[in-house]
Design an enzyme around this catalytic site. Structure first.
Site, short mmCIF file in Angstrom:
data_model
loop_
_atom_site.label_atom_id
_atom_site.label_comp_id
_atom_site.label_asym_id
_atom_site.label_seq_id
_atom_site.Cartn_x
_atom_site.Cartn_y
_atom_site.Cartn_z
N GLU A 99 0.74 -1.28 0.26
CA GLU A 99 -0.53 0.49 0.27
C GLU A 99 0.97 0.98 -0.02
O GLU A 99 2.33 1.31 0.67
CB GLU A 99 -1.15 -0.25 1.02
CG GLU A 99 -1.85 1.67 1.42
CD GLU A 99 -2.50 1.60 -0.14
OE1 GLU A 99 -3.49 0.88 0.02
OE2 GLU A 99 -3.08 2.77 -0.06
N ASP A 149 -8.21 0.96 -7.66
CA ASP A 149 -8.99 2.61 -8.13
C ASP A 149 -9.40 2.38 -9.59
O ASP A 149 -8.50 1.96 -10.07
CB ASP A 149 -7.68 3.99 -7.62
CG ASP A 149 -6.84 3.76 -6.32
OD1 ASP A 149 -7.97 4.53 -5.55
OD2 ASP A 149 -5.99 3.66 -6.47
N ASP A 185 -16.65 -2.71 -7.63
CA ASP A 185 -17.60 -2.16 -8.31
C ASP A 185 -17.49 -1.12 -9.49
O ASP A 185 -19.07 -0.32 -9.47
CB ASP A 185 -18.25 -0.94 -7.03
CG ASP A 185 -17.33 0.04 -6.49
OD1 ASP A 185 -16.32 0.37 -6.97
OD2 ASP A 185 -18.31 0.97 -5.94
N TYR A 225 -15.18 0.24 -0.03
CA TYR A 225 -15.10 0.63 -1.41
C TYR A 225 -16.88 -0.19 -1.74
O TYR A 225 -17.15 0.60 -2.31
CB TYR A 225 -14.13 0.59 -2.10
CG TYR A 225 -13.10 1.50 -1.17
CD1 TYR A 225 -12.69 2.76 -2.16
CD2 TYR A 225 -11.78 0.90 -0.46
CE1 TYR A 225 -12.24 3.49 -1.33
CE2 TYR A 225 -11.48 2.00 -0.41
CZ TYR A 225 -11.02 3.27 -0.78
OH TYR A 225 -10.12 4.11 -0.29
N GLU A 226 -17.23 -1.15 -0.83
CA GLU A 226 -17.88 -2.07 -1.76
C GLU A 226 -19.75 -1.14 -1.12
O GLU A 226 -19.79 -1.29 -1.90
CB GLU A 226 -17.90 -3.12 -0.79
CG GLU A 226 -18.84 -4.80 -1.73
CD GLU A 226 -18.77 -5.99 -0.77
OE1 GLU A 226 -17.99 -6.09 -0.56
OE2 GLU A 226 -19.66 -6.61 -1.89
C1 LIG Z 1 -9.87 2.00 -3.91
S1 LIG Z 1 -8.36 1.62 -3.00
C2 LIG Z 1 -8.69 0.01 -1.83
C3 LIG Z 1 -8.41 -0.22 -0.66
C4 LIG Z 1 -9.66 -1.92 -0.34
N1 LIG Z 1 -8.73 -2.91 -0.90
C5 LIG Z 1 -9.99 -2.13 -0.09
O1 LIG Z 1 -10.82 -2.48 -0.65
O2 LIG Z 1 -10.64 -1.45 1.09
C6 LIG Z 1 -7.31 1.60 -3.71
C7 LIG Z 1 -6.11 1.04 -2.84
O3 LIG Z 1 -4.95 0.95 -3.84
C8 LIG Z 1 -3.72 2.00 -3.67
N2 LIG Z 1 -3.18 1.29 -4.70
C9 LIG Z 1 -3.16 2.08 -5.98
N3 LIG Z 1 -2.47 1.91 -6.55
C10 LIG Z 1 -1.17 0.84 -6.22
C11 LIG Z 1 0.02 0.18 -5.86
N4 LIG Z 1 0.06 0.07 -7.82
N5 LIG Z 1 0.63 0.21 -4.46
C12 LIG Z 1 0.15 -0.32 -4.07
N6 LIG Z 1 -1.05 0.12 -3.06
C13 LIG Z 1 -1.73 0.78 -4.62
C14 LIG Z 1 -4.04 3.22 -3.09
O4 LIG Z 1 -3.28 3.62 -2.15
C15 LIG Z 1 -5.76 2.56 -2.29
O5 LIG Z 1 -5.29 3.25 -0.86
#
Ligand SMILES: C[S@@+](CC[C@H](N)C(=O)[O-])C[C@H]1O[C@@H](n2cnc3c(N)ncnc32)[C@H](O)[C@@H]1O
Length: 251
Positions: A99, A149, A185, A225-226
Site C-alpha cells: 500500500e 482505483d 464496483d 468501497y463495496e
Molecule cells: C480504492 S482503494 C481500495 C482499498 C482496499 N483494497 C479496500 O477494498 O478497501 C485502492 C488502494 O490501492 C492503493 N494503490 C493503488 N495502486 C497501488 C500500487 N501500485 N501499489 C500499492 N498500492 C496501490 C491506493 O493507495 C488505495 O489505498
C-alpha cells in the site's frame, strides 16, 4: 505526483503508476502505530521514488515470517479491512500487502496489533514493482486486488492497475493453480479486466462457464468501497483467474 521508477534504463517499468500519493498526515493512533512499524513493515531499498523498490532487492520471506508457508499477496490493501480479516481466518498462509498510503498502512497496523496476527507483513511501496522484484516466478499462491482505483476518465485508463502487462506479471508470479482474485464496483473496469485477462494464455477464468464472474468471495468482508458502491446503486463484480500449467508449445 509520483513519477515512474526507472531502473537505470536497464529494466522497462510502467510509464505511469496506478496511484497518486496523498498526504501522509496521521491521527495520534496512527502515529503511535507507525512509530512501532517494524513489527509489520518490511523496509526496502528504493530506486528513484519513495514508493519504488531498488531492482535486485531480495527479501527472504521464510526468514521474514519465520516459517515456510504459502504466500498470499495483496496490492492496494487500503486500511487493511480485507487483509486483517482474511489473514486471521487463514493462519496457515503468510500474507504480504503493498500500500502506498502511509496513514492507511498505520490503520492496518492498529488492526493487526489488535488481532495479534503474525502472518502479515506490509510494504510501503508500489505493489507492481514489489510483485516483480520481491517474488520469484511461481512463488505466490494467491494474489488479491480488491477495489483497485477505477481511474474513470478515458485519459486516465492507462493508470489502471489491471492491464495486459500486469496480467502477464501476475501470471508469472503465481504458482500453478494459484489464484488471482479481483473485486470492483465499476462495471466498465470489470469488463476491462475480462477483456485483458480472459484470453491470457497462462490464466483461466475460473467462472468462464457460468457467465465469467465469480460468486462473491464469502471470506472478503464488506469494506468502505463495496459499501459505497452498493449505496450508489452499483453492482459488485468478483473475478477469479487460475494460473494454468504451461501448455504444450507455449513457453
Ligand atoms: C480504492 S482503494 C481500495 C482499498 C482496499 N483494497 C479496500 O477494498 O478497501 C485502492 C488502494 O490501492 C492503493 N494503490 C493503488 N495502486 C497501488 C500500487 N501500485 N501499489 C500499492 N498500492 C496501490 C491506493 O493507495 C488505495 O489505498
Amino acid at each position: 505526483m509520483e513519477q515512474p521508477a526507472q531502473a537505470g534504463g536497464a529494466r522497462p517499468t510502467r510509464e505511469v503508476v496506478s496511484f497518486v500519493r496523498r498526504s501522509t498526515r496521521m491521527n495520534p493512533g496512527q502515529e503511535k502505530a507507525w512509530a512501532a512499524r517494524e513489527r509489520y513493515l518490511v523496509d526496502v531499498a528504493r530506486n528513484e521514488t519513495s514508493t519504488s523498490i531498488a531492482p535486485g532487492t531480495v527479501i527472504d520471506w521464510t526468514a521474514a515470517f519465520g516459517r515456510v508457508a504459502p504466500l498470499v499477496v495483496e496490492i492496494g490493501s487500503g486500511t487493511g479491512d480485507s487483509l486483517v480479516a482474511m489473514a486471521a481466518a487463514d493462519p496457515g498462509r503468510d500474507h504480504v500487502a503493498f500500500e502506498v498510503f502511509r496513514p492507511a498502512l498505520a490503520s492496518t497496523m492498529i488492526k493487526l496489533n489488535a488481532a495479534g496476527l503474525t502472518n502479515v507483513r506490509l510494504l510501503d511501496a508500489n505493489g507492481v514493482e514489489g510483485l516483480r522484484e520481491l517474488f520469484a516466478p511461481g512463488s505466490v499462491s494467491e494474489l488479491w486486488t480488491f477495489f483497485p482505483d477505477p481511474w474513470h476518465k478515458a485519459r486516465h485508463h492507462k493508470r489502471r492497475l489491471v492491464d495486459a502487462g500486469f496480467g502477464a506479471l501476475v501470471a508469472s508470479r503465481l504458482g500453478i493453480d494459484g489464484i488471482w482474485r479481483i473485486a470492483t464496483d465499476w462495471a466498465d473496469y470489470a469488463e476491462h479486466c475480462r477483456e485483458v485477462l480472459d484470453d491470457h494464455p497462462d490464466l483461466v477464468n475460473v467462472y468462464a462457464g457460468t457467465g465469467g464472474f465469480a460468486p462473491r468471495l464469502t471470506a472478503r468482508p464488506v469494506t468502505k468501497y463495496e459499501r459505497r458502491g452498493l449505496a450508489a446503486g452499483r453492482k459488485v463484480f468478483d473475478l477469479a483467474y487460475r494460473r494454468r500449467a504451461a501448455q504444450q508449445g507455449h513457453a
